[in-house]
Design a protein around this motif. Structure first.
Motif, PDB file in Angstrom:
ATOM      1  N   SER A 115       0.827  -1.205   0.000  1.00  0.00           N
ATOM      2  CA  SER A 115       0.000   0.000   0.000  1.00  0.00           C
ATOM      3  C   SER A 115       0.861   1.254   0.000  1.00  0.00           C
ATOM      4  CB  SER A 115      -0.956  -0.013   1.181  1.00  0.00           C
ATOM      5  OG  SER A 115      -0.244  -0.007   2.381  1.00  0.00           O
ATOM      6  N   TYR A 116       2.101   1.133   0.468  1.00  0.00           N
ATOM      7  CA  TYR A 116       2.974   2.313   0.491  1.00  0.00           C
ATOM      8  C   TYR A 116       3.407   2.700  -0.921  1.00  0.00           C
ATOM      9  CZ  TYR A 116       3.164   1.157   5.411  1.00  0.00           C
ATOM     10  OH  TYR A 116       2.829   0.869   6.695  1.00  0.00           O
ATOM     11  N   ALA A 119       0.471   3.955  -2.899  1.00  0.00           N
ATOM     12  CA  ALA A 119       0.134   5.338  -2.559  1.00  0.00           C
ATOM     13  C   ALA A 119       1.126   6.288  -3.219  1.00  0.00           C
ATOM     14  CB  ALA A 119       0.145   5.521  -1.047  1.00  0.00           C
ATOM     15  N   ARG A 123       0.150   9.085  -5.992  1.00  0.00           N
ATOM     16  CA  ARG A 123       0.466  10.498  -5.765  1.00  0.00           C
ATOM     17  C   ARG A 123       1.284  11.057  -6.929  1.00  0.00           C
ATOM     18  NH1 ARG A 123       2.060  11.267   0.519  1.00  0.00           N
ATOM     19  NH2 ARG A 123       0.056  10.747   1.412  1.00  0.00           N
ATOM     20  N   GLU A 190       8.499  10.527   3.393  1.00  0.00           N
ATOM     21  CA  GLU A 190       9.083   9.517   4.276  1.00  0.00           C
ATOM     22  C   GLU A 190       8.192   9.216   5.487  1.00  0.00           C
ATOM     23  OE1 GLU A 190      12.258   8.284   3.810  1.00  0.00           O
ATOM     24  OE2 GLU A 190      12.902   7.558   5.761  1.00  0.00           O
ATOM     25  N   THR A 191       7.723  10.278   6.160  1.00  0.00           N
ATOM     26  CA  THR A 191       6.986  10.035   7.402  1.00  0.00           C
ATOM     27  C   THR A 191       5.537   9.635   7.158  1.00  0.00           C
ATOM     28  OG1 THR A 191       6.647  12.407   7.488  1.00  0.00           O
ATOM     29  CG2 THR A 191       8.344  11.502   8.903  1.00  0.00           C
ATOM     30  N   GLU A 192       5.089   9.662   5.903  1.00  0.00           N
ATOM     31  CA  GLU A 192       3.705   9.269   5.655  1.00  0.00           C
ATOM     32  C   GLU A 192       3.629   7.907   4.994  1.00  0.00           C
ATOM     33  OE1 GLU A 192       2.142  12.436   3.305  1.00  0.00           O
ATOM     34  OE2 GLU A 192       2.551  13.900   4.862  1.00  0.00           O
ATOM     35  N   ILE A 193       4.382   7.764   3.877  1.00  0.00           N
ATOM     36  CA  ILE A 193       4.288   6.497   3.142  1.00  0.00           C
ATOM     37  C   ILE A 193       5.663   5.861   2.964  1.00  0.00           C
ATOM     38  CG2 ILE A 193       2.089   6.939   1.986  1.00  0.00           C
ATOM     39  CD1 ILE A 193       3.672   7.990  -0.394  1.00  0.00           C
ATOM     40  N   LEU A 194       6.555   6.114   3.901  1.00  0.00           N
ATOM     41  CA  LEU A 194       7.851   5.433   3.963  1.00  0.00           C
ATOM     42  C   LEU A 194       8.679   5.573   2.693  1.00  0.00           C
ATOM     43  CD1 LEU A 194       6.703   2.031   5.460  1.00  0.00           C
ATOM     44  CD2 LEU A 194       7.177   4.130   6.656  1.00  0.00           C
ATOM     45  N   ALA A 261       6.915  22.985   5.571  1.00  0.00           N
ATOM     46  CA  ALA A 261       6.387  21.659   5.863  1.00  0.00           C
ATOM     47  C   ALA A 261       5.782  21.103   4.578  1.00  0.00           C
ATOM     48  CB  ALA A 261       5.319  21.738   6.947  1.00  0.00           C
ATOM     49  N   ARG A 262       5.610  19.795   4.563  1.00  0.00           N
ATOM     50  CA  ARG A 262       5.102  19.146   3.359  1.00  0.00           C
ATOM     51  C   ARG A 262       3.625  19.473   3.123  1.00  0.00           C
ATOM     52  NH1 ARG A 262       5.841  14.405   4.999  1.00  0.00           N
ATOM     53  NH2 ARG A 262       8.015  14.424   4.454  1.00  0.00           N
ATOM     54  N   HIS A 263       3.270  19.691   1.837  1.00  0.00           N
ATOM     55  CA  HIS A 263       1.864  19.915   1.506  1.00  0.00           C
ATOM     56  C   HIS A 263       1.108  18.606   1.513  1.00  0.00           C
ATOM     57  CE1 HIS A 263       1.930  24.047   0.684  1.00  0.00           C
ATOM     58  NE2 HIS A 263       2.533  24.008  -0.489  1.00  0.00           N
ATOM     59  N   ARG A 264      -0.188  18.734   1.761  1.00  0.00           N
ATOM     60  CA  ARG A 264      -1.055  17.598   1.504  1.00  0.00           C
ATOM     61  C   ARG A 264      -1.329  17.581   0.012  1.00  0.00           C
ATOM     62  NH1 ARG A 264      -4.719  18.743   5.543  1.00  0.00           N
ATOM     63  NH2 ARG A 264      -5.876  19.836   3.952  1.00  0.00           N
ATOM     64  N   LEU A 265      -1.642  16.403  -0.524  1.00  0.00           N
ATOM     65  CA  LEU A 265      -1.785  16.252  -1.971  1.00  0.00           C
ATOM     66  C   LEU A 265      -2.805  17.242  -2.545  1.00  0.00           C
ATOM     67  CD1 LEU A 265      -0.777  14.561  -4.319  1.00  0.00           C
ATOM     68  CD2 LEU A 265      -2.670  13.004  -3.945  1.00  0.00           C
TER      69      LEU A 265
ATOM     70  N   ILE B 174       7.793   4.165  10.530  1.00  0.00           N
ATOM     71  CA  ILE B 174       8.798   5.224  10.654  1.00  0.00           C
ATOM     72  C   ILE B 174       8.253   6.453  11.374  1.00  0.00           C
ATOM     73  CG2 ILE B 174       8.303   6.376   8.465  1.00  0.00           C
ATOM     74  CD1 ILE B 174      11.427   6.049   8.057  1.00  0.00           C
ATOM     75  N   THR B 280       5.379  16.460   9.498  1.00  0.00           N
ATOM     76  CA  THR B 280       4.939  17.174   8.306  1.00  0.00           C
ATOM     77  C   THR B 280       6.129  17.526   7.420  1.00  0.00           C
ATOM     78  OG1 THR B 280       5.086  19.237   9.507  1.00  0.00           O
ATOM     79  CG2 THR B 280       2.941  18.198   9.437  1.00  0.00           C
ATOM     80  N   PHE B 282       8.779  19.163   8.306  1.00  0.00           N
ATOM     81  CA  PHE B 282       9.345  20.466   8.649  1.00  0.00           C
ATOM     82  C   PHE B 282      10.489  20.255   9.637  1.00  0.00           C
ATOM     83  CE2 PHE B 282       7.943  25.020   9.990  1.00  0.00           C
ATOM     84  CZ  PHE B 282       9.100  25.514   9.436  1.00  0.00           C
ATOM     85  N   SER B 353       2.685  26.400   5.285  1.00  0.00           N
ATOM     86  CA  SER B 353       2.496  24.995   4.910  1.00  0.00           C
ATOM     87  C   SER B 353       2.271  24.130   6.148  1.00  0.00           C
ATOM     88  CB  SER B 353       3.690  24.507   4.114  1.00  0.00           C
ATOM     89  OG  SER B 353       4.900  24.880   4.734  1.00  0.00           O
TER      90      SER B 353
END
Lengths: 290, 535
Positions: A115-116, A119, A123, A190-194, A261-265, B174, B280, B282, B353
């Motif tokens: 699933s990673y 995903a 994306r 990385e921290t969401e879908i490895l 920070a990372r955006h959401r899709l 992770i 996130t 950051f 963000s």
């Protein structure tokens, strides 16, 4: 001479990545790893066996195909006075390999039942659907304004006009997005879908894939720096100017990256659609001679 | 709460007073009235299910007991209702069938003591591992601590929802550095259902404390329940014993405890803010916040000798004094921390963000927060104005002034803002406590702790309330010790928070309750070389 440069660049990109790590560390009040750390990582990864997670040919070939497309992008770009494999219409070829890279990434993600990676692949598709057309629109504007489909000729025959300035701004933005910096590293979060599609890769295959990503990032930045430098500087100086500009752009992008920070899709897609719309408006302006 | 309850149901109950505003009722007849009583209590707007304790009381009552503890946070009253459950028919009426917050309590009692709640909506295994036999109950008195029976492995996952695929987060992920297994049922990126399996790190610390340690040793093992809010656990435990044994803690000890509780809160909140930024992507904010956190740990080290796990609380007071010449050092540290924290928070919140990622995500409504008995920053971000420090005062809090930040949005951003505001309150609390610190002894003198007495006490840990219940036995040992960590309630809200959002939000939403799995599951540190519990 110019033929050799695209062959040298792949050996420089890991060092650039090392510089990025140093810059990031500086901003974060850390010491950071040595500049050659990315090379050390690659060397150790190359010594490791890569595990075939899916048993499919696509999965095994994908890193090499990605590497190949990234290299092809490099070969089509101008270095100083000339581009080694430049021809009439090389811009179309550049876009082709650029799209092929994403396609390979998507296919590799789809070839494993995880699933990673799925995903990550989905994306990548979603982002490609908005940002690739936006890139194409910008390129079309340059082609229209310069009356050429060769990257080298475009850089030499561009004349500043309102629409061209707008196109430059868009090109900077799209380069940033396509180079996969935060907030747009969504497909490899990385921290969401490895790490998305990369999550099932290991050893040599992982190193090749990572390397391909770095080369593609460099190719995008090199294109931008060529567009900025070549209309104004020529001769041997041009190559040095191109490199220094690329390095500056790269470092500025790293600095901007570390402030975000990372955006959401969905947010990224919304921004992509805005960029695409802006590109279309600029194209219409250009068409009417602005 | 107590007055109204007694007027309505007093006739059938046996009353026992534990302390000021703390009452325990035993319900020996007409168990069928019990759900009515619970409904009556929970219908009051400020009453919550505090904790629930199952005890093997067969040696002296010839039955098991389950005690539901309720807390009225406006009146500051605590009320327990005890049911006796006979061994030959181990059943009692379920509260979870009408109040969600009781679900894990009843599942836990079923696992550990083999007592079944009639009408329990989700009777799956909660605590014991998947290969534990069906008929072995580790918390019963006749079960040996060291035996570890095995049977076939039978995982009890929820069935997959039609048309979805399973996206696993954990047992090792992770973004979730502790063992917890979320199975997200996703359609594309959207989460439509959630299954949770945890308690991988349950090691039976409550069983370990039973009869094997004296009451003071338990303080130190209580501190090792959690690597972050350990001091809150040892304080809550010590307070419970002090209440049971009617020990009056000296003023200076109360102030020292307060200072360290707040230092711990600073550390925990700073850690959390950093983690949220990291999740996130950051990382600059993450590193900068943790730089401030480093200062807090240095402060703790200078005060106690340890960066974390201060090891200072004993029953009746604290072990070591804070030296007066340290005062100026603390003040210097606080000034630096305050300055850097303000700078770093400005930086964090100026990144659009980051704020975009947190706003409107993982919303927990006030109603749901009530149903699950959410507490701590999670509850305060959903508009529930409840803080143990003010509502059930302990240590030196009644003498200090502080604000309790409450937000009503219920999203991740609100939970972040609650914590950011609390950091500032903690800094001010430490300053006040230092200014007002009385002199005098740091340990109370007391005789042997009597057997068969009970105490219940709560501490506002950084994540919410940590409730400890203690029942003593003769010769200075503990008969039953029950730990309820804040995450125990808050984690149960996670499925409701996750539903409807995307897998990109999942790690942030899960992290936003600041889950502490080791607290919830009650681990202990093992010496791997000897494979025995560390002393």
């Amino acid at each position: 001479m110019n033929l050799v440069i695209p062959l040298i660049i792949p050996f420089i990109t890991p060092i650039l990545d090392g510089i990025a790590r140093k810059v990031r560390a500086k901003i974060q009040d850390r010491i950071g790893p040595p500049v050659l750390q990315t090379w050390y990582d690659f060397i150790s990864l190359f010594g490791m066996e890569s595990i075939d997670a899916s048993g499919s040919l696509t999965f095994r070939l994908a890193p090499y195909l990605a590497f190949g497309s990234a290299m092809a992008m490099l070969f089509l770009l101008p270095y100083g006075d000339s581009s080694p494999f430049g021809f009439k219409g090389d811009l179309i070829a550049f876009i082709y390999f650029f799209a092929l890279f994403s396609a390979v990434v998507v296919l590799s993600g789809m070839s494993v039942e995880s699933s990673y990676t799925m995903a990550g692949a989905s994306r990548e598709i979603t982002l490609s659907l908005v940002f690739k057309p936006a890139f194409a629109v910008v390129v079309a504007l340059f082609a229209l304004k310069s009356g050429s489909l060769s990257i080298e000729e475009i850089t030499h025959s561009l004349h500043l006009a309102p629409s061209v300035i707008g196109a430059y701004a868009l090109l900077i933005y799209i380069t940033y997005v396509e180079a996969g910096f935060i907030p747009y590293d969504i497909a490899e979060a990385e921290t969401e879908i490895l790490g998305g599609v990369l999550s099932e890769y290991s050893g040599r295959a992982l190193a090749v894939f990572l390397w391909a990503f770095q080369i593609k990032r460099f190719a995008m930045i090199w294109l931008l720096s060529s567009m900025i430098v070549l209309p104004f500087v020529g001769g041997v100086k041009a190559l040095i100017a191109q490199f220094l500009t690329a390095l500056t752009i790269f470092i500025l992008m790293v600095v901007y990256e570390s402030m975000n920070a990372r955006h959401r899709l969905d947010i990224a897609v919304r921004k992509g659609i805005k960029a695409l719309a802006a590109g279309c408006i600029l194209l219409i302006l250009a068409f009417f001679g602005w | 709460m107590i007055g109204e309850f007694e007027r309505t149901f007093g006739a059938v109950l046996e009353k026992k007073t534990l302390g000021k505003k703390k009452v325990l009722y035993a319900l020996r007849v007409r168990q069928e009235d019990f759900p009515k009583m619970v409904r009556f209590l929970l219908s009051m707007p400020t009453v919550r299910l505090f904790t629930m304790v199952g005890t093997d009381e067969r040696p002296f009552e010839d039955a098991f007991s389950v005690t539901y503890w309720f807390a009225d946070w406006r009146e500051g009253e605590i009320l327990g209702i005890r049911l006796y459950v006979p061994e030959d028919n181990p059943e009692y009426p379920s509260v979870a069938s009408f109040h969600k917050g009781a679900l894990w309590f009843e599942r836990e009692v079923k696992d550990l003591l083999g007592l079944y709640a009639k009408g329990l909506p989700d009777p799956r295994r909660l605590i014991l591992s998947d290969d534990w036999p069906e008929d072995e109950f580790p918390l019963r008195e006749d079960f040996e601590y060291y035996s570890s029976p095995l049977s076939e492995r039978k995982p009890q996952y929820l069935p997959k929802i039609e048309g979805t695929s399973v996206h696993a987060i954990g047992p090792y992920h992770i973004a979730l550095d502790e063992p917890a297994h979320f199975r997200l049922f996703v359609r594309g990126e959207e989460i439509v259902g959630v299954d949770y399996r945890g308690f991988y790190s349950h090691r039976g610390i409550e069983k370990l404390a039973r009869g094997r340690m004296n009451y003071n040793q338990v303080c130190f093992i209580a501190e090792r329940v959690c690597g972050i809010c350990g001091f809150c656990h040892s304080t809550a435990y010590a307070q419970a014993v002090e209440e049971a044994a009617k020990i009056e803690v000296p003023d200076r000890a109360r102030y020292i405890r307060t200072i360290l509780l707040e230092v711990e809160r600073l550390h925990s909140h700073l850690l959390w803010i950093g983690v949220a930024a990291h999740l996130t992507g950051f990382d600059t904010a993450f590193m900068r916040v943790w730089e401030v956190r480093e200062k807090v740990m240095q402060l703790a080290e200078r005060l106690t000798g340890n960066r974390k796990t201060y090891g200072l609380v004993v029953v009746g007071g604290v072990r070591r004094d804070l030296l007066d010449y340290r005062v100026s050092m603390i003040e210097k540290f606080l000034k630096e921390i305050k300055k850097e924290f303000d700078r770093v928070v400005d930086f964090l919140l100026s990144a659009r963000s980051f704020v975009e990622r947190c706003r409107g995500v993982g919303v927990l409504t006030k109603e749901l927060a009530r149903e699950w008995d959410a507490n701590g920053p999670v509850a305060r971000a959903s508009g529930i104005d409840y803080d143990v420090r003010r509502d059930f005062p302990y240590a030196a809090y009644p003498e200090l002034s502080f604000d309790i930040p409450v937000y009503t949005e219920g999203d991740v951003l609100a939970r972040a803002m609650v914590r950011i505001d609390e950091v500032r309150e903690s800094l001010s609390l430490i300053e006040q406590a230092i200014d007002a610190m009385p002199s005098g002894p740091i340990m109370a003198g007391f005789n042997e702790i009597p057997g068969g007495v009970e105490g219940i006490s709560a501490v506002e840990a950084p994540r919410g309330e940590n409730v400890h219940y203690v029942m003593t036995e003769d010769s200075n040992v503990i008969y039953r010790w029950r730990i309820k960590a804040a995450t125990y309630n808050n984690l149960q809200t996670a499925p409701d928070m996750l539903r409807g959002y995307t897998i990109a939000d999942a790690p942030l939403i899960i992290a936003s309750i600041d889950p502490c799995y080791s607290c919830t599951e009650r681990i202990q540190v093992m010496d791997v070389g000897r494979w025995e519990p560390c002393p």
